[in-house]
Write a protein that holds these residues in place. Structure first.
Motif, short mmCIF file in Angstrom:
data_model
loop_
_atom_site.label_atom_id
_atom_site.label_comp_id
_atom_site.label_asym_id
_atom_site.label_seq_id
_atom_site.Cartn_x
_atom_site.Cartn_y
_atom_site.Cartn_z
N GLY A 1 -36.33 3.78 -10.44
CA GLY A 1 -37.55 4.46 -10.03
C GLY A 1 -37.65 4.68 -8.54
N ARG A 2 -36.67 4.15 -7.79
CA ARG A 2 -36.71 4.40 -6.35
C ARG A 2 -35.93 5.66 -6.02
NH1 ARG A 2 -37.90 -0.79 -3.32
NH2 ARG A 2 -37.84 -2.37 -4.94
N LYS A 3 -36.36 6.32 -4.94
CA LYS A 3 -35.69 7.54 -4.51
C LYS A 3 -34.37 7.20 -3.83
CE LYS A 3 -39.16 10.68 -5.01
NZ LYS A 3 -40.46 10.29 -4.47
N PRO A 4 -33.42 8.15 -3.81
CA PRO A 4 -32.13 7.88 -3.16
C PRO A 4 -32.27 7.32 -1.74
CG PRO A 4 -31.96 9.91 -4.39
CD PRO A 4 -33.39 9.44 -4.52
N TYR A 5 -33.22 7.87 -0.95
CA TYR A 5 -33.31 7.38 0.43
C TYR A 5 -33.82 5.95 0.49
CZ TYR A 5 -38.39 8.20 0.62
OH TYR A 5 -39.73 8.16 0.40
N GLU A 6 -34.66 5.59 -0.50
CA GLU A 6 -35.17 4.20 -0.53
C GLU A 6 -34.05 3.24 -0.90
OE1 GLU A 6 -39.79 4.73 -1.89
OE2 GLU A 6 -38.25 5.12 -3.37
N ILE A 7 -33.23 3.66 -1.87
CA ILE A 7 -32.12 2.81 -2.30
C ILE A 7 -31.12 2.65 -1.16
CG2 ILE A 7 -30.16 2.68 -3.88
CD1 ILE A 7 -32.00 3.93 -5.99
N ASN A 8 -30.92 3.75 -0.42
CA ASN A 8 -30.03 3.66 0.72
C ASN A 8 -30.56 2.68 1.75
OD1 ASN A 8 -29.54 4.67 3.67
ND2 ASN A 8 -27.76 5.32 2.49
N GLN A 9 -31.88 2.73 1.98
CA GLN A 9 -32.46 1.80 2.96
C GLN A 9 -32.36 0.35 2.50
OE1 GLN A 9 -33.50 2.27 6.02
NE2 GLN A 9 -33.96 4.43 6.26
N MET A 10 -32.20 0.15 1.17
CA MET A 10 -32.01 -1.22 0.68
C MET A 10 -30.62 -1.73 1.00
SD MET A 10 -33.68 -0.78 -3.12
CE MET A 10 -33.38 -2.44 -3.75
N GLY A 11 -29.70 -0.83 1.29
CA GLY A 11 -28.36 -1.26 1.68
C GLY A 11 -27.23 -0.73 0.81
N ILE A 12 -27.50 0.37 0.08
CA ILE A 12 -26.43 0.98 -0.72
C ILE A 12 -26.10 2.34 -0.13
CG2 ILE A 12 -25.76 1.83 -2.99
CD1 ILE A 12 -27.69 -0.10 -4.27
N SER A 13 -24.86 2.53 0.30
CA SER A 13 -24.45 3.83 0.83
C SER A 13 -23.46 4.47 -0.11
CB SER A 13 -23.80 3.68 2.21
OG SER A 13 -24.80 3.55 3.18
N ARG A 14 -23.51 5.78 -0.20
CA ARG A 14 -22.65 6.48 -1.16
C ARG A 14 -21.75 7.48 -0.46
NH1 ARG A 14 -24.35 10.39 -6.28
NH2 ARG A 14 -22.21 10.96 -6.74
N VAL A 15 -20.49 7.45 -0.84
CA VAL A 15 -19.52 8.45 -0.39
C VAL A 15 -19.27 9.38 -1.57
CG1 VAL A 15 -17.14 8.78 0.35
CG2 VAL A 15 -18.47 6.88 1.26
N PHE A 16 -19.34 10.68 -1.31
CA PHE A 16 -19.27 11.65 -2.40
C PHE A 16 -17.83 12.09 -2.68
CE2 PHE A 16 -23.63 11.78 -1.23
CZ PHE A 16 -24.32 12.18 -2.35
N GLN A 17 -17.69 12.71 -3.85
CA GLN A 17 -16.36 13.19 -4.25
C GLN A 17 -15.84 14.24 -3.26
OE1 GLN A 17 -16.39 14.01 -8.40
NE2 GLN A 17 -14.30 14.76 -8.41
N THR A 18 -16.66 15.26 -2.98
CA THR A 18 -16.33 16.15 -1.87
C THR A 18 -17.18 15.69 -0.70
OG1 THR A 18 -17.86 17.62 -3.00
CG2 THR A 18 -15.58 18.33 -2.89
N PRO A 19 -16.56 15.51 0.47
CA PRO A 19 -17.29 14.92 1.59
C PRO A 19 -18.62 15.63 1.86
CG PRO A 19 -15.00 15.19 2.15
CD PRO A 19 -15.18 15.85 0.83
N GLU A 20 -19.70 14.89 1.87
CA GLU A 20 -21.01 15.45 2.21
C GLU A 20 -21.34 15.03 3.63
OE1 GLU A 20 -23.11 17.35 0.54
OE2 GLU A 20 -22.31 17.34 -1.50
N ILE A 21 -21.20 15.99 4.55
CA ILE A 21 -21.54 15.73 5.94
C ILE A 21 -22.45 16.84 6.43
CG2 ILE A 21 -19.45 14.43 6.49
CD1 ILE A 21 -18.25 17.06 7.47
#
Lengths: 399, 254
Positions: B69-89
């Protein structure tokens, strides 16, 4: 200087120079000469040039940085104008409260519109903003007539309460002023055949535009500006970098709405009247044209675009058949008539055709707008001086 | 208790049961690979972990807190970072700016209204970005348009951006997909180096068995939306069920 880099301070100085000397620069032709109609140095037009410059600078903070294309910004200009005129009716003819309240009210209204519209992006966002603006226009024209004056619009009247001003002497019409300085106060300077007009309203509007331009440079160079460009570049990466893109875009939307409100307030300060047509969708479209024509995402582009379009609207549209006949009088009869017939559709009432063609050419050949044109010319000169191109592929986004 | 605990997670798309009943525990400071044939539900699982999808059933706990139920940015702030299949920069921004954005996100949180001060006055952020760029051997490209870089450099930048936030869990979604062998090996070396240098948990979803067996300490095999088996790489290699379900199709890969 002023917390700006050398380059930005230079840019600000150039704009300041242009603003201060606009009465000279825009009046290069002597009075009464054949070219005199290209003179744009009269107060009404100069005021419009800088006020629409403010409008476009603000629009560029939203569109140029975040890429969100709003088709409803004229609504904020209109709301700002109505707020300003009501201040003049109820409070005082001094323009300070009028302009202040116009920014505030437009900011609140854009907060509401932005909060709803920004639930969508791309074309859906554009359509939502367009719908809001057209609703505002329709409401101002009909249901809200008690507030907006409907078709006739609003003007300060002799009988308005104006609680801060004393009663006007009988028969005198209320005049907008800045602590007593009449907006219409004008001095003329005659140098030989040349006449230069210095108008109080114009310089107040120009000073406001300089301030608006300065603030926009600060925003462009700030962390907020970088985040707004990140919104345009890749929202997905932004959200997965722990950043909530929505308040960022909303902030850009509200800031640009406040700029529009400021422009609306200034329009009222210069010319104390408002009509609903100010909010019509073509007015929203015009600021899009200004920004793209000048160069979206660049600092100076919107100012150039606004100046260019307002100049064309006022100058090219004044060229009529008689003027054309004068121009081509030196040609043999038949040829002269032919030239007039060819050029005529592009001038006078046909100025939109010229603007449309120019716009198409800019979008196709100079996607970066007039600014890119200037940069290309600059590069041409530099390469002639045989200066080696820096090969590090250095790019400066949001120039 | 692992740093990430997935319990009984199920997700259905219309008639397709993408995730059946997934239980997964990723131990802190481990490198955990999730493999499986196409359609096994790897990407769905990843999207659940980062908040892009909400599962129909089950729970996902990160460090004792639910991520559901948390948004991606909230989960990221919890300490989970994601690297995508095609680089997202941020392709339109310079490499240096790309590097500074996660630094700002780490320091100022999900939103900060700093519209007046110049970026050039934020010396600590510039230094931090520079340190990361030097560390990741991208310093000579700092003024380049990020979009103009090679695929390998983009991948390197994306990983660097994720690391700049000091995440506790780094999720990689097929980080070497579409890469040449040399670039793949560089990425493997980079991830090994990262693991040596910092306390970080890495979860990696990958097709390339070479990458998986070079890096992973634990491997979970997904098939048809359910974990088939979880074990060490050596055991997985010889596991009959895995051979049957997955490696059987491509003997050469193992």
């Amino acid at each position: 200087m002023l917390g700006l880099s050398k380059k930005d301070a230079g840019l600000l100085a150039i704009v300041a120079f242009l603003c201060i000397f606009a009465p000279f620069l825009l009046n290069p032709f002597p009075e009464g000469s054949a070219m005199a109609q290209f003179n744009a140095g009269y107060p009404d037009l100069m005021q419009r040039l800088v006020i629409f410059g403010i409008f476009a600078i603000g629009f560029n903070i939203l569109f140029g940085l975040t890429g969100y294309l709003s088709f409803g910004h004229a609504a904020f200009l209109g709301v700002g104008s109505y707020a300003a005129i009501w201040m003049m009716k109820l409070l005082t003819m001094n323009v300070v409260p009028a302009i202040f309240v116009s920014v505030l009210v437009a900011g609140l209204f854009s907060l509401l519109v932005g909060w709803i519209s920004l639930r969508r992006s791309g074309i859906y966002f554009s359509i939502l903003t367009l719908a809001f603006a057209q609703m505002s226009y329709a409401l101002a024209y009909s249901v809200l007539t008690p507030i907006t004056g409907g078709e006739t619009g609003l003007q300060p009247k002799y009988t308005d309460p104006r609680i801060l001003d004393g009663a006007l002497p009988a028969g005198q019409s209320p005049r907008a002023n800045l602590f007593g300085l009449d907006m219409k106060a004008t001095t003329e300077l005659r140098l030989g055949d040349w006449v230069f007009t210095f108008n109080a309203g114009y310089y107040i509007a120009a000073a406001t535009m300089l301030l608006a331009f300065y603030l926009s440079i600060r925003i462009f160079r700030s962390p907020l500006g970088m985040m707004l460009r990140a919104v345009k570049s890749n929202q997905q990466r932004m959200n997965y970098t722990g950043l909530n893109s929505k308040p960022y875009t909303l902030a850009a939307f509200v800031i640009s709405g406040m700029y529009a409100g400021l422009a609306g307030g200034l329009l009222v300060a210069m010319d104390t009247q408002v009509g609903a047509e100010r909010m019509f969708w073509t007015a929203s479209g015009e600021v899009v044209l200004m920004t793209i024509l000048g160069g979206a995402g660049t600092l100076i582009g919107p100012v150039l675009g606004a100046g260019f379009i307002k100049y064309m609207e006022n100058i090219v549209s004044k060229i009529n058949e008689t003027v054309l006949e004068q121009w081509f009088a030196f040609l043999p009869d038949g040829l002269s008539d032919a030239m007039v017939a060819i050029v005529y559709p592009f001038v006078g009432k046909g100025w939109h055709l010229t603007l449309g063609l120019l716009f198409m050419m800019v979008v196709i050949f100079l996607p970066g707008g007039l600014v890119e044109g200037g940069q290309r010319i600059g590069r041409l000169f530099r390469s002639k001086k045989s200066e080696p191109e820096t090969p590090d592929g250095k790019t400066t986004p949001a120039e | 208790m692992g740093i990430l605990e997935v319990k009984n997670v199920g997700k259905r798309f219309g008639g397709l049961q993408a995730l059946g009943n997934v239980n997964l525990s990723i131990a802190e400071n481990s490198v955990h690979a999730i493999i499986g044939p196409n359609g096994a539900g790897k990407s769905t699982l990843l999207n659940v972990l980062v908040g892009k999808l909400i599962p129909d059933t089950g729970s996902v706990m990160f460090d004792g807190q639910s991520v559901l139920g948390r948004k991606p940015y909230e989960i990221n702030q919890m300490g989970i970072s994601r690297v995508f299949q095609t680089p997202e920069i941020f392709g339109d921004l310079s490499v240096q700016e790309n590097m500074m954005i996660p630094c700002f996100a780490k320091r100022d949180g999900a939103f900060a209204m700093n519209g007046y001060g110049s970026i050039t006055s934020q010396q600590d952020m510039i230094d931090k970005a520079e340190e990361m760029l030097v560390n990741m051997k991208l310093a000579d490209k700092r003024h380049m348009h990020a979009a103009a870089m090679s695929r390998g450099d983009k991948r390197r930048l994306e990983i660097a951006m994720c690391l700049a936030q000091d995440p506790r869990l780094l999720l990689l979604d097929e980080p070497t997909a579409g890469m040449a062998r040399a670039d793949t090996n560089n990425t493997i070396d980079l991830l090994k180096q990262i693991k040596e240098e910092r306390d970080i948990t890495i979860a990696i979803i990958e097709h390339d068995m070479h990458v998986v067996f070079s890096l992973a300490e634990r491997i979970t095999v997904l098939a048809q939306g359910t974990p088939l088996v979880e074990d060490t790489p050596d055991k997985i290699k010889g596991h009959p069920k895995v051979r049957e379900a997955y490696l059987g199709e491509s003997q050469d890969a193992a």
